[in-house]
Scaffold this motif. Sequence first.
Motif, PDB file in Angstrom:
ATOM      1  N   CYS A 158     -32.924  32.223 -59.469  1.00 23.80           N
ATOM      2  CA  CYS A 158     -31.705  32.892 -59.043  1.00 23.80           C
ATOM      3  C   CYS A 158     -31.617  33.097 -57.546  1.00 23.80           C
ATOM      4  O   CYS A 158     -32.616  33.145 -56.841  1.00 23.80           O
ATOM      5  N   ILE A 159     -30.389  33.221 -57.118  1.00 26.92           N
ATOM      6  CA  ILE A 159     -30.098  33.335 -55.697  1.00 26.92           C
ATOM      7  C   ILE A 159     -29.620  34.760 -55.399  1.00 26.92           C
ATOM      8  O   ILE A 159     -28.692  35.213 -56.006  1.00 26.92           O
TER       9      ILE A 159
ATOM     10  N   LEU B 144     -33.230  40.507 -63.035  1.00 28.97           N
ATOM     11  CA  LEU B 144     -34.070  40.272 -61.860  1.00 28.97           C
ATOM     12  C   LEU B 144     -35.232  41.278 -61.827  1.00 28.97           C
ATOM     13  O   LEU B 144     -35.137  42.342 -62.420  1.00 28.97           O
TER      14      LEU B 144
ATOM     15  N   ARG C 102     -32.211  28.422 -69.867  1.00 24.94           N
ATOM     16  CA  ARG C 102     -31.054  27.898 -70.579  1.00 24.94           C
ATOM     17  C   ARG C 102     -31.198  26.400 -70.857  1.00 24.94           C
ATOM     18  O   ARG C 102     -30.815  25.902 -71.905  1.00 24.94           O
ATOM     19  N   LYS C 103     -31.764  25.705 -69.874  1.00 23.19           N
ATOM     20  CA  LYS C 103     -31.978  24.261 -70.041  1.00 23.19           C
ATOM     21  C   LYS C 103     -32.960  24.019 -71.190  1.00 23.19           C
ATOM     22  O   LYS C 103     -32.768  23.124 -72.011  1.00 23.19           O
TER      23      LYS C 103
ATOM     24  N   THR D 150     -34.739  25.620 -66.219  1.00 20.23           N
ATOM     25  CA  THR D 150     -34.360  27.014 -66.432  1.00 20.23           C
ATOM     26  C   THR D 150     -34.480  27.325 -67.921  1.00 20.23           C
ATOM     27  O   THR D 150     -34.538  26.421 -68.756  1.00 20.23           O
TER      28      THR D 150
ATOM     29  N   THR E 110     -27.347  28.147 -53.731  1.00 20.79           N
ATOM     30  CA  THR E 110     -27.012  29.229 -52.821  1.00 20.79           C
ATOM     31  C   THR E 110     -26.094  30.180 -53.568  1.00 20.79           C
ATOM     32  O   THR E 110     -25.772  29.939 -54.735  1.00 20.79           O
ATOM     33  N   SER E 111     -25.659  31.258 -52.917  1.00 22.27           N
ATOM     34  CA  SER E 111     -24.804  32.222 -53.616  1.00 22.27           C
ATOM     35  C   SER E 111     -23.460  31.602 -53.977  1.00 22.27           C
ATOM     36  O   SER E 111     -22.946  30.746 -53.247  1.00 22.27           O
TER      37      SER E 111
ATOM     38  N   TYR F 211     -34.216  40.993 -75.209  1.00 20.07           N
ATOM     39  CA  TYR F 211     -35.063  40.121 -76.021  1.00 20.07           C
ATOM     40  C   TYR F 211     -36.444  40.720 -76.269  1.00 20.07           C
ATOM     41  O   TYR F 211     -37.089  40.398 -77.247  1.00 20.07           O
TER      42      TYR F 211
ATOM     43  N   THR G 192     -31.950  39.436 -55.271  1.00 23.46           N
ATOM     44  CA  THR G 192     -32.784  38.254 -55.429  1.00 23.46           C
ATOM     45  C   THR G 192     -33.748  38.033 -54.272  1.00 23.46           C
ATOM     46  O   THR G 192     -34.777  37.420 -54.446  1.00 23.46           O
ATOM     47  N   LYS G 193     -33.394  38.486 -53.079  1.00 24.06           N
ATOM     48  CA  LYS G 193     -34.221  38.172 -51.915  1.00 24.06           C
ATOM     49  C   LYS G 193     -35.069  39.392 -51.571  1.00 24.06           C
ATOM     50  O   LYS G 193     -34.538  40.509 -51.493  1.00 24.06           O
TER      51      LYS G 193
ATOM     52  N   LYS H  47     -31.297  24.800 -74.526  1.00 22.99           N
ATOM     53  CA  LYS H  47     -30.233  23.848 -74.837  1.00 22.99           C
ATOM     54  C   LYS H  47     -30.809  22.484 -75.243  1.00 22.99           C
ATOM     55  O   LYS H  47     -30.186  21.738 -75.982  1.00 22.99           O
TER      56      LYS H  47
ATOM     57  N   THR I 107     -33.390  31.109 -77.761  1.00 19.75           N
ATOM     58  CA  THR I 107     -33.774  32.114 -76.758  1.00 19.75           C
ATOM     59  C   THR I 107     -34.669  33.190 -77.364  1.00 19.75           C
ATOM     60  O   THR I 107     -35.664  33.598 -76.771  1.00 19.75           O
TER      61      THR I 107
ATOM     62  N   GLU J 241     -26.643  22.414 -67.398  1.00 18.14           N
ATOM     63  CA  GLU J 241     -26.596  23.263 -68.599  1.00 18.14           C
ATOM     64  C   GLU J 241     -25.618  24.425 -68.477  1.00 18.14           C
ATOM     65  O   GLU J 241     -25.265  25.050 -69.456  1.00 18.14           O
TER      66      GLU J 241
ATOM     67  N   LYS K  59     -40.743  31.300 -66.537  1.00 17.50           N
ATOM     68  CA  LYS K  59     -41.831  31.428 -65.567  1.00 17.50           C
ATOM     69  C   LYS K  59     -43.182  31.158 -66.242  1.00 17.50           C
ATOM     70  O   LYS K  59     -44.002  30.385 -65.751  1.00 17.50           O
TER      71      LYS K  59
ATOM     72  N   MET L  88     -28.495  35.204 -64.490  1.00 18.50           N
ATOM     73  CA  MET L  88     -28.207  34.596 -63.199  1.00 18.50           C
ATOM     74  C   MET L  88     -28.002  33.095 -63.419  1.00 18.50           C
ATOM     75  O   MET L  88     -28.549  32.557 -64.359  1.00 18.50           O
ATOM     76  N   PRO L  89     -27.256  32.388 -62.555  1.00 19.10           N
ATOM     77  CA  PRO L  89     -26.572  32.915 -61.379  1.00 19.10           C
ATOM     78  C   PRO L  89     -25.216  33.532 -61.718  1.00 19.10           C
ATOM     79  O   PRO L  89     -24.605  33.160 -62.719  1.00 19.10           O
TER      80      PRO L  89
END
Lengths: 105, 410
Positions: A104-105, B194, A67-68, A65, B297-298, B237, B199-200, A71, A77, B267, A90, B158-159
């Motif tokens: 993200c979910i 997003l 953030r990873k 990600t 998952t959520s 940004y 998200t979906k 970090k 960033t 992280e 991406k 997110m998340p």
Amino acid sequence: MTNQISPLLQSVEFDAEGFMTDPNAWTPEIGSAIAQALGITLTDRHWLVINFARQEFAATGQPPTLRKITKSTPVDTKEIYQLFPGGPAKTAARIAGLGKPTGCI
Amino acid sequence: MKTLLILGAGTGGTMTANQMARHLDPTEWKIIIVDRDENHYYQPGFLFIPFGIYTSGDVIKPKRNFLPPQVEMIFSDIELIEPDENRVRLTRQNRVIHYDYLVIATGTHLVPEETPGMVDGGWRKNVFDFYSVDGATALNRFLKFWKGGRMVVNVVEMPIKCPVAPLEFIFLADWFFHQRGIRDKVEIIFATPLPGAFTKPRASAILGNMLSERQIRLESEFNIMEVDAGNNLIRSYDNREIPYDVLVTVPTNMGADVIERSGMGDELNYVPVNKHTLQSQRWENVWVIGDASNAPTSKAGSVAHFQLEILIENLLRHMEGLDPLPKFDGHANCFIESGFEKGILIDFNYDVEPLPGKFPLPGFGPFSLLKESPVNHWGKMMFRWIYWNVLLKGEEMPFESQMSMAGKWS
């Protein structure tokens, strides 16, 4: 894709969103060619991120990600948005020949 | 005597304590649960506080009321988890607890300090969150007498906990300003990292339409860099600026600090687990329920509830020397308030995105999936009673833990 596509990429398979389907087929030269096709000229700072993304994928099976990355590398960033405009996690994954980050979910 | 230690007495921890108290023999097992806060918060209710539908009194009850007498409840901060030693250090009286099994249920927390400028100047004056009782109550005071202007709702990254809540907030705000007769004086903007409303993909398209029907502007792929409180604007940004009169933020979410201190997190301080068994990836006697894990998952109470049955079964199997079963499928189920006493329901898992249909009885409902209906709204309003009286105690609910495709149209 604004620039001319390198012949190197003609034998590489991509999915519908432009991510390489086989991360093992990736080489640094292919990475440079993908970047070029996206209008990005790779510098040492880019390679810090790309190499970290490759390492992380080898260790976890997932592209990192945003953030990873920030970090775990000296790239913060703000800089990563300049290096990889748009969605940095991406775009970096795309250049590193990895799949789309699940994010993200 | 063996010890099952549960860290965190929120939704996941409380349900786990109740269930395990039924299964474990009290002459063999001691169950201890630790939390720093004596109050239990009905978090889905926070959403209604800014609009005066609930007050803080509706969403807070003492934790102790929801735990069986044989469970020892300790109110303390956690200093350190030492999973290699099977030991947890508490801050209160420097107590050390040795455990045989550990269940981590420490949840996820808001960290507004992660965004430069967020907590400067405007915090709780014209910059609010609604994921805490204090934030939601302060926002209620602000909105009650607000004369209108530009409201920007921003998800930082997110998340986040309950990923549909920002949309629900917007739908309710639209309704609230109509009720107050000032909707024509309020501009609402939703700025999200997003690419769309959610998200979906299927749900995102439907929810995106609902935003445009309500004249709400969607600013997508907005990754906030800072809050410029002096000029009342947020900056991304990629140097986009959105001015606001009131900023409603969903700050960065992170797991508990103690997870980071103990070197157990990723992280964002979430504990890596096997996403199908809920067992820690590193310690076989450490298990995680709810928001505290990195399961993709959520982060939501419904998910913790669907995890519960699988967690309990796997703990009991492991105690008998059996392998855990990979049964958790990422099942999540969310009521989405859409304002004007209507709501939407979505149901999905790791592999299947939200689809239209009826729930929980195929063809009958009474709830409609991915479609606005008054019944969905009343389902959500009823849920507070169910939460306090049925769910926390780990009683049976009329839903299956694993997602079902019956009654859905793909």
